[in-house]
Write a protein that holds these residues in place. Structure first.
Motif, PDB file in Angstrom:
ATOM      1  N   THR A   1      -4.396  -2.122   3.252  1.00 44.90           N
ATOM      2  CA  THR A   1      -5.680  -1.899   2.597  1.00 44.90           C
ATOM      3  C   THR A   1      -6.813  -2.683   3.243  1.00 44.90           C
ATOM      4  OG1 THR A   1      -5.148  -3.638   0.974  1.00 44.90           O
ATOM      5  CG2 THR A   1      -4.620  -1.364   0.371  1.00 44.90           C
TER       6      THR A   1
ATOM      7  N   ASP B   1       1.123  10.485  -6.375  1.00 44.28           N
ATOM      8  CA  ASP B   1      -0.317  10.282  -6.490  1.00 44.28           C
ATOM      9  C   ASP B   1      -0.976  11.157  -5.430  1.00 44.28           C
ATOM     10  OD1 ASP B   1      -2.938   9.481  -6.636  1.00 44.28           O
ATOM     11  OD2 ASP B   1      -2.551   7.343  -6.352  1.00 44.28           O
TER      12      ASP B   1
ATOM     13  N   SER C   1      -3.603   8.988  -1.654  1.00 40.35           N
ATOM     14  CA  SER C   1      -3.744   7.900  -2.618  1.00 40.35           C
ATOM     15  C   SER C   1      -4.433   6.683  -2.010  1.00 40.35           C
ATOM     16  CB  SER C   1      -2.358   7.486  -3.114  1.00 40.35           C
ATOM     17  OG  SER C   1      -2.410   6.330  -3.908  1.00 40.35           O
TER      18      SER C   1
ATOM     19  N   GLU D   1       2.480  -0.584  -3.428  1.00 38.25           N
ATOM     20  CA  GLU D   1       2.325   0.188  -4.663  1.00 38.25           C
ATOM     21  C   GLU D   1       2.943   1.574  -4.529  1.00 38.25           C
ATOM     22  OE1 GLU D   1      -1.836  -1.758  -6.375  1.00 38.25           O
ATOM     23  OE2 GLU D   1      -1.900  -0.180  -4.837  1.00 38.25           O
TER      24      GLU D   1
ATOM     25  N   GLN E   1      -3.607   3.766  -3.144  1.00 32.19           N
ATOM     26  CA  GLN E   1      -2.654   2.696  -3.391  1.00 32.19           C
ATOM     27  C   GLN E   1      -2.204   2.044  -2.079  1.00 32.19           C
ATOM     28  OE1 GLN E   1       0.325   3.148  -6.718  1.00 32.19           O
ATOM     29  NE2 GLN E   1      -0.112   5.328  -6.366  1.00 32.19           N
ATOM     30  N   SER E   2      -1.820   0.778  -2.193  1.00 32.87           N
ATOM     31  CA  SER E   2      -1.274   0.072  -1.034  1.00 32.87           C
ATOM     32  C   SER E   2       0.124   0.594  -0.737  1.00 32.87           C
ATOM     33  CB  SER E   2      -1.203  -1.427  -1.329  1.00 32.87           C
ATOM     34  OG  SER E   2      -0.215  -1.685  -2.326  1.00 32.87           O
TER      35      SER E   2
ATOM     36  N   ALA F   1       6.703   1.499  -4.831  1.00 30.38           N
ATOM     37  CA  ALA F   1       7.208   1.287  -6.190  1.00 30.38           C
ATOM     38  C   ALA F   1       6.874   2.431  -7.133  1.00 30.38           C
ATOM     39  CB  ALA F   1       6.635  -0.021  -6.751  1.00 30.38           C
ATOM     40  N   CYS F   2       6.050   3.357  -6.682  1.00 33.83           N
ATOM     41  CA  CYS F   2       5.561   4.431  -7.545  1.00 33.83           C
ATOM     42  C   CYS F   2       6.638   5.504  -7.716  1.00 33.83           C
ATOM     43  CB  CYS F   2       4.293   5.046  -6.944  1.00 33.83           C
ATOM     44  SG  CYS F   2       3.411   6.127  -8.082  1.00 33.83           S
TER      45      CYS F   2
END
Length: 320
Positions: free
Chosen positions: A195, A269, A255, A261, A257-258, A264-265
């Motif tokens: 990120t 997304d 997404s 993240e 998200q990192s 773990a999702c």
């Protein structure tokens, strides 16, 4: 010496789209079990081949309608020794699957290639380890030897180029570029970033590109950024420098998200396809040699259609 395809960026005038997130589409949209994210494993059955073919056909129709070139990235991101062994493939069986994947891409190329929609076949390879974490790092020579069998297989199968995506540290990229040089096949290096816009190993894009070019005599045809949202790297591209001229492709995530993240999702997304297409429109101003647009995790034909709508006309106009 091999003959370079005249459409190959950055010297060719054609502009290209490519596909989106193959593995996330198969898992979350098509409901297909995909152990270890290994899409090549589907090619062992007729049903699996049909799923893969239908996936690419949807994108090829987008390219045809937009009069865009298309890069056929083979479904072989996990088809290397370590990941193949987890699925029970030995070296001979892996070579057979890599050949089969390129044969499928060749059939699609032969069906869709035209003057308005030139198609390139890319032998797609991935990192030896996890795409998000630079663990068990290899030296340049170790990476060169490790990836050579898959690259040699692609060369024998007649690909136009080799693309390695989701590379997270420079030494592996260097080894892959040198292995491609050994068999005179053009290569493309796609780095992933966190990120903060830096590689997971800590280098900036500018530093990583320079390191690979210095080690390999600038052998890669061009570089790409993949598996990160434009918000994660856009500010880095506002910096000045000729290094940006080496980046000709972007395959972004849907997404914001990192990597941690996303790992773990448990759900997909898929972001906002239209917004992502508009962000690609803005990237055209930041990357003077941008020639290839596609997606990565969470993206599908909707996202690439939005890129084709919002950004591709600007690329196509720059080629006039």
């Amino acid at each position: 010496m091999s003959t370079r395809n005249p459409h190959l960026p950055p010297h060719g005038r054609a502009k290209f789209i490519t596909d989106g997130g193959l593995e996330t589409t198969l898992i979350f949209h098509d409901g297909i079990d995909l152990p270890h994210f290994a899409s090549f494993d589907l090619l062992k059955t007729e049903e699996g081949c049909a799923h893969i073919t239908a996936y690419y056909e949807r994108y090829l129709e987008l390219a045809k309608n937009a009069q865009a070139g298309f890069i056929l990235e083979s479904p072989t991101w996990r088809a290397n020794r370590d990941w193949g062994a987890k699925l029970g493939y030995d070296e001979a069986a892996l070579a057979e699957m890599n050949h089969k994947a390129i044969a499928l891409m060749t059939d699609l190329r032969d069906r869709y290639h035209s003057a308005a929609t030139p198609c390139l076949i890319s032998g797609n390879i991935g990192p030896r380890g996890d795409g998000y974490v630079p663990s068990d790092r290899m030296t340049v020579n170790q990476a060169r030897a490790y990836h050579a069998p898959q690259i040699v297989t692609f060369a024998k199968a007649g690909v136009d180029l080799v693309s390695v995506v989701t590379i997270n540290y420079p030494e592996e990229a260097m080894g892959i570029a040198l292995a491609c040089r050994d068999v005179d096949i053009p290569c493309v290096i796609a780095f992933t970033v966190e990120t903060d816009g830096n590689l997971p190993s800590g280098e900036t894009l500018r530093e990583a590109i320079k390191m690979v070019d210095d080690e390999t005599g600038a052998y890669p045809a061009y570089y790409m950024i993949n598996c990160a949202h434009p918000d994660h790297f856009r500010d880095r591209l506002k910096e000045h420098g000729d290094w940006k001229n080496r980046i000709c492709g972007v395959r972004a995530n849907a997404s914001r998200q990192s990597h941690a993240e996303l790992d773990a999702c448990e759900h997909l997304d898929d972001g906002d396809p239209d917004e992502l297409g508009q962000l690609y429109h803005d990237l055209v101003d930041l990357l003077p040699n941008l020639a290839v647009m596609g997606g990565c995790c969470g993206t599908d034909h909707r996202h690439v259609a939005a890129m084709t709508k919002h950004a591709f006309p600007r690329l196509a106009g720059s080629a006039q």
